[in-house]
Design a protein around this motif. Structure first.
Motif, PDB file in Angstrom:
ATOM      1  N   VAL A 279     -55.848  58.003  87.202  1.00 25.43           N
ATOM      2  CA  VAL A 279     -55.339  57.453  86.065  1.00 25.43           C
ATOM      3  C   VAL A 279     -53.825  57.092  86.291  1.00 25.43           C
ATOM      4  O   VAL A 279     -52.962  58.140  86.573  1.00 25.43           O
ATOM      5  CB  VAL A 279     -55.419  58.334  84.797  1.00 25.43           C
ATOM      6  N   LYS A 280     -53.493  55.747  86.228  1.00 24.01           N
ATOM      7  CA  LYS A 280     -52.041  55.543  86.585  1.00 24.01           C
ATOM      8  C   LYS A 280     -51.381  54.663  85.223  1.00 24.01           C
ATOM      9  O   LYS A 280     -51.970  53.641  84.894  1.00 24.01           O
ATOM     10  CB  LYS A 280     -52.196  54.615  87.642  1.00 24.01           C
ATOM     11  N   ALA A 281     -50.162  55.057  85.069  1.00 20.71           N
ATOM     12  CA  ALA A 281     -49.324  54.469  83.783  1.00 20.71           C
ATOM     13  C   ALA A 281     -49.161  53.031  84.586  1.00 20.71           C
ATOM     14  O   ALA A 281     -48.540  53.009  85.596  1.00 20.71           O
ATOM     15  CB  ALA A 281     -48.308  55.370  83.617  1.00 20.71           C
ATOM     16  N   PHE A 282     -49.345  52.262  83.450  1.00 19.39           N
ATOM     17  CA  PHE A 282     -49.238  50.853  83.872  1.00 19.39           C
ATOM     18  C   PHE A 282     -48.490  50.008  82.846  1.00 19.39           C
ATOM     19  O   PHE A 282     -47.920  50.679  81.810  1.00 19.39           O
ATOM     20  CB  PHE A 282     -50.538  50.067  84.428  1.00 19.39           C
ATOM     21  N   PHE A 283     -48.211  48.812  83.041  1.00 17.88           N
ATOM     22  CA  PHE A 283     -47.434  47.788  82.042  1.00 17.88           C
ATOM     23  C   PHE A 283     -47.900  46.427  82.277  1.00 17.88           C
ATOM     24  O   PHE A 283     -48.853  46.068  83.240  1.00 17.88           O
ATOM     25  CB  PHE A 283     -45.970  47.987  82.249  1.00 17.88           C
ATOM     26  N   THR A 284     -47.361  45.630  81.370  1.00 15.86           N
ATOM     27  CA  THR A 284     -47.667  44.293  81.773  1.00 15.86           C
ATOM     28  C   THR A 284     -46.432  43.582  81.365  1.00 15.86           C
ATOM     29  O   THR A 284     -45.318  44.134  80.971  1.00 15.86           O
ATOM     30  CB  THR A 284     -48.809  43.545  80.530  1.00 15.86           C
ATOM     31  N   ALA A 285     -46.359  42.124  81.655  1.00 15.98           N
ATOM     32  CA  ALA A 285     -45.202  41.414  81.506  1.00 15.98           C
ATOM     33  C   ALA A 285     -45.294  39.799  81.287  1.00 15.98           C
ATOM     34  O   ALA A 285     -46.466  39.342  81.559  1.00 15.98           O
ATOM     35  CB  ALA A 285     -44.357  41.336  82.912  1.00 15.98           C
ATOM     36  N   THR A 286     -44.429  38.966  80.747  1.00 12.80           N
ATOM     37  CA  THR A 286     -44.659  37.897  80.158  1.00 12.80           C
ATOM     38  C   THR A 286     -43.459  37.006  80.942  1.00 12.80           C
ATOM     39  O   THR A 286     -43.526  35.678  81.128  1.00 12.80           O
ATOM     40  CB  THR A 286     -44.353  37.710  78.813  1.00 12.80           C
ATOM     41  N   TYR A 287     -42.316  37.610  81.089  1.00 14.21           N
ATOM     42  CA  TYR A 287     -41.117  36.879  81.414  1.00 14.21           C
ATOM     43  C   TYR A 287     -40.649  37.225  82.874  1.00 14.21           C
ATOM     44  O   TYR A 287     -40.762  38.446  83.461  1.00 14.21           O
ATOM     45  CB  TYR A 287     -39.975  36.785  80.553  1.00 14.21           C
ATOM     46  N   SER A 288     -39.942  36.349  83.707  1.00 17.01           N
ATOM     47  CA  SER A 288     -39.418  36.616  85.027  1.00 17.01           C
ATOM     48  C   SER A 288     -37.967  36.804  84.948  1.00 17.01           C
ATOM     49  O   SER A 288     -37.173  36.695  83.936  1.00 17.01           O
ATOM     50  CB  SER A 288     -39.900  35.387  85.843  1.00 17.01           C
ATOM     51  N   GLU A 289     -37.401  37.147  85.997  1.00 16.58           N
ATOM     52  CA  GLU A 289     -36.155  37.163  86.297  1.00 16.58           C
ATOM     53  C   GLU A 289     -35.426  35.765  85.846  1.00 16.58           C
ATOM     54  O   GLU A 289     -34.021  36.244  85.289  1.00 16.58           O
ATOM     55  CB  GLU A 289     -35.490  37.510  87.778  1.00 16.58           C
ATOM     56  N   ASN A 290     -35.895  34.957  86.139  1.00 23.90           N
ATOM     57  CA  ASN A 290     -35.078  33.555  85.481  1.00 23.90           C
ATOM     58  C   ASN A 290     -34.957  33.487  84.141  1.00 23.90           C
ATOM     59  O   ASN A 290     -34.217  32.757  83.538  1.00 23.90           O
ATOM     60  CB  ASN A 290     -36.021  32.384  86.112  1.00 23.90           C
ATOM     61  N   ASP A 291     -35.727  34.284  83.409  1.00 22.55           N
ATOM     62  CA  ASP A 291     -35.577  34.284  81.904  1.00 22.55           C
ATOM     63  C   ASP A 291     -34.529  35.196  81.177  1.00 22.55           C
ATOM     64  O   ASP A 291     -34.328  35.363  80.125  1.00 22.55           O
ATOM     65  CB  ASP A 291     -36.997  34.700  81.428  1.00 22.55           C
ATOM     66  N   LYS A 292     -33.867  35.822  82.049  1.00 24.16           N
ATOM     67  CA  LYS A 292     -32.919  36.937  81.789  1.00 24.16           C
ATOM     68  C   LYS A 292     -31.602  35.793  81.306  1.00 24.16           C
ATOM     69  O   LYS A 292     -30.414  36.245  81.863  1.00 24.16           O
ATOM     70  CB  LYS A 292     -32.588  37.734  82.727  1.00 24.16           C
ATOM     71  N   THR A 293     -31.689  35.110  80.421  1.00 23.75           N
ATOM     72  CA  THR A 293     -30.533  34.378  79.895  1.00 23.75           C
ATOM     73  C   THR A 293     -29.906  35.276  78.822  1.00 23.75           C
ATOM     74  O   THR A 293     -30.560  36.364  78.241  1.00 23.75           O
ATOM     75  CB  THR A 293     -31.052  33.153  79.097  1.00 23.75           C
ATOM     76  N   GLU A 294     -28.943  34.993  78.253  1.00 22.81           N
ATOM     77  CA  GLU A 294     -28.140  35.894  77.359  1.00 22.81           C
ATOM     78  C   GLU A 294     -28.788  35.581  75.821  1.00 22.81           C
ATOM     79  O   GLU A 294     -29.457  34.983  75.579  1.00 22.81           O
ATOM     80  CB  GLU A 294     -26.798  35.244  76.990  1.00 22.81           C
TER      81      GLU A 294
END
Length: 370
Positions: free
Chosen positions: A174-189
């Motif tokens: 069993v491995k703790a995991f996650f999911t994601a929606t946005y990328s590094e390019n979405d790191k706007t203010e």
């Protein structure tokens, strides 16, 4: 690599491409970047894909359709028993052909996949358990049975089980995991919010009894009654829509409720940016993507402490945890609303935490798994 996916997710076809639920497809497209051929086992609908559906990006996809089945009534039980041999045969033959087996759980198809994979102990496998993995959580028996099979290293071999949250005393697969929606390019203010009135609350998700959107509306009405003019913007569709409208009239907040229906991700992203808070009084979750997405844009989550939500919100430091008691929940929200400095700190910390879980990191983790 031939990559077999066993899933309960419903599929549609348009112009030769297969479509399914957008958040699921976005994730699977990342997996597909690392494989040569996809063998997809799932259910199929002759309807056209909707606004919340997207096509798979891979062209080398072979779809194997399963009939819809469930055990919700005596009639459906007999139907399922009749269909079971053919369904199991499709799953078995697909696994036999594959180089890597990937299960999507929990669900009816995932349950059968969890049973059939036992006969392939030497093949590499992954299982994504998208529900609540919390030990001893109140869940349907079928969910608990899937969790037991997947974590049983005697029955389930050569598999990594991906779960949401880091839980104690788990089996080694069993491995703790996650999911994601946005990328590094979405790191706007993140938008700077003054928390001036009226406050803008957001609900994103299916309008179902399990998500409890009516409770979100009741919270809104109480806040308005106590001197905090507010709006609730709802993105999603479902059977509770009519109930929401009726309740809004009953509470005299029909002019503060805005039902936007299902919208593409770009529209939802703009809603996050414009909102002060996200409400999710859900009864059950896995990794609630809407919570992580709202946090990314500095919208403070107000959510029930189910699954890994307390960990995501750092026990209330990055959001508000609901007790599902209207009076106490409104009092807690009042306390927060009267301290704008604290709200700004909470929004900033929520955004910092969420932006650790981006698509680049997610893709790298998937590559490691394969």
């Amino acid at each position: 690599m031939k990559f077999a996916v066993i899933t309960h997710i419903k599929h549609f076809k348009k112009n030769g491409d297969y479509y399914s639920y957008a958040p699921y497809v976005r994730e699977m497209n990342l997996w597909f970047q690392h494989v040569d051929e996809v063998l997809m086992v799932g259910t199929f609908s002759s309807e056209k894909p909707g606004a919340i559906d997207l096509p798979y990006s891979t062209k080398n996809l072979q779809f194997k359709s399963l009939p819809d089945f469930d055990i919700l009534s005596l009639k459906s039980v007999f139907k399922t028993l009749r269909l079971l041999p053919s369904v199991l045969k499709i799953i078995y033959k697909t696994m036999q052909e594959a180089d890597h087996i990937h299960l999507r759980c929990p669900g009816n198809v995932g349950l059968l996949g969890a049973l059939v994979q036992i006969f392939f102990p030497h093949k590499p496998k992954t299982a994504k358990f998208a529900g609540n993995w919390k030990p001893r959580a109140k869940q349907p028996r079928s969910y608990r049975f899937q969790k037991w099979i997947l974590s049983n290293t005697f029955l389930t071999k050569n598999m990594q089980v991906l779960v949401y949250g880091d839980w104690p005393e788990q089996s080694k697969n069993v491995k703790a995991f996650f999911t994601a929606t946005y990328s590094e390019n979405d790191k706007t203010e993140i938008p700077r919010r003054k928390y001036d009135l009226p406050l803008r609350f957001l609900f994103v998700g299916s309008l179902s009894s399990g998500k409890q959107p009516v409770y979100a509306l009741e919270l809104l009405a109480e806040l308005i009654e106590r001197g905090f003019p507010s709006e609730l913007h709802v993105y999603g569709e479902g059977p509770e829509r009519e109930h929401l409208n009726k309740k809004a009239k009953e509470l005299k907040v029909e002019h503060q409720l805005f039902l936007h229906g299902n919208q593409p991700s770009e529209a939802v992203m703009e809603a996050y940016k414009k909102s002060h808070f996200l409400m999710l009084p859900s009864k059950s979750e896995g990794w609630p993507k809407v919570v992580a997405e709202a946090m990314w844009w500095g919208a403070i989550p107000i959510a029930t402490p189910v699954s890994c939500v307390p960990w995501m919100l750092d026990s209330g430091k990055r959001g508000v945890l609901l007790q599902m008691d209207l009076d106490s929940d409104v009092k807690k929200l009042q306390e927060h609303l009267l301290d704008k400095t604290k709200l700004k700190t909470m929004a900033a910390e929520a955004s910092i935490w969420s932006r650790n879980y981006n698509l680049e990191r997610f893709n790298s983790e998937i590559e490691n798994l394969l």
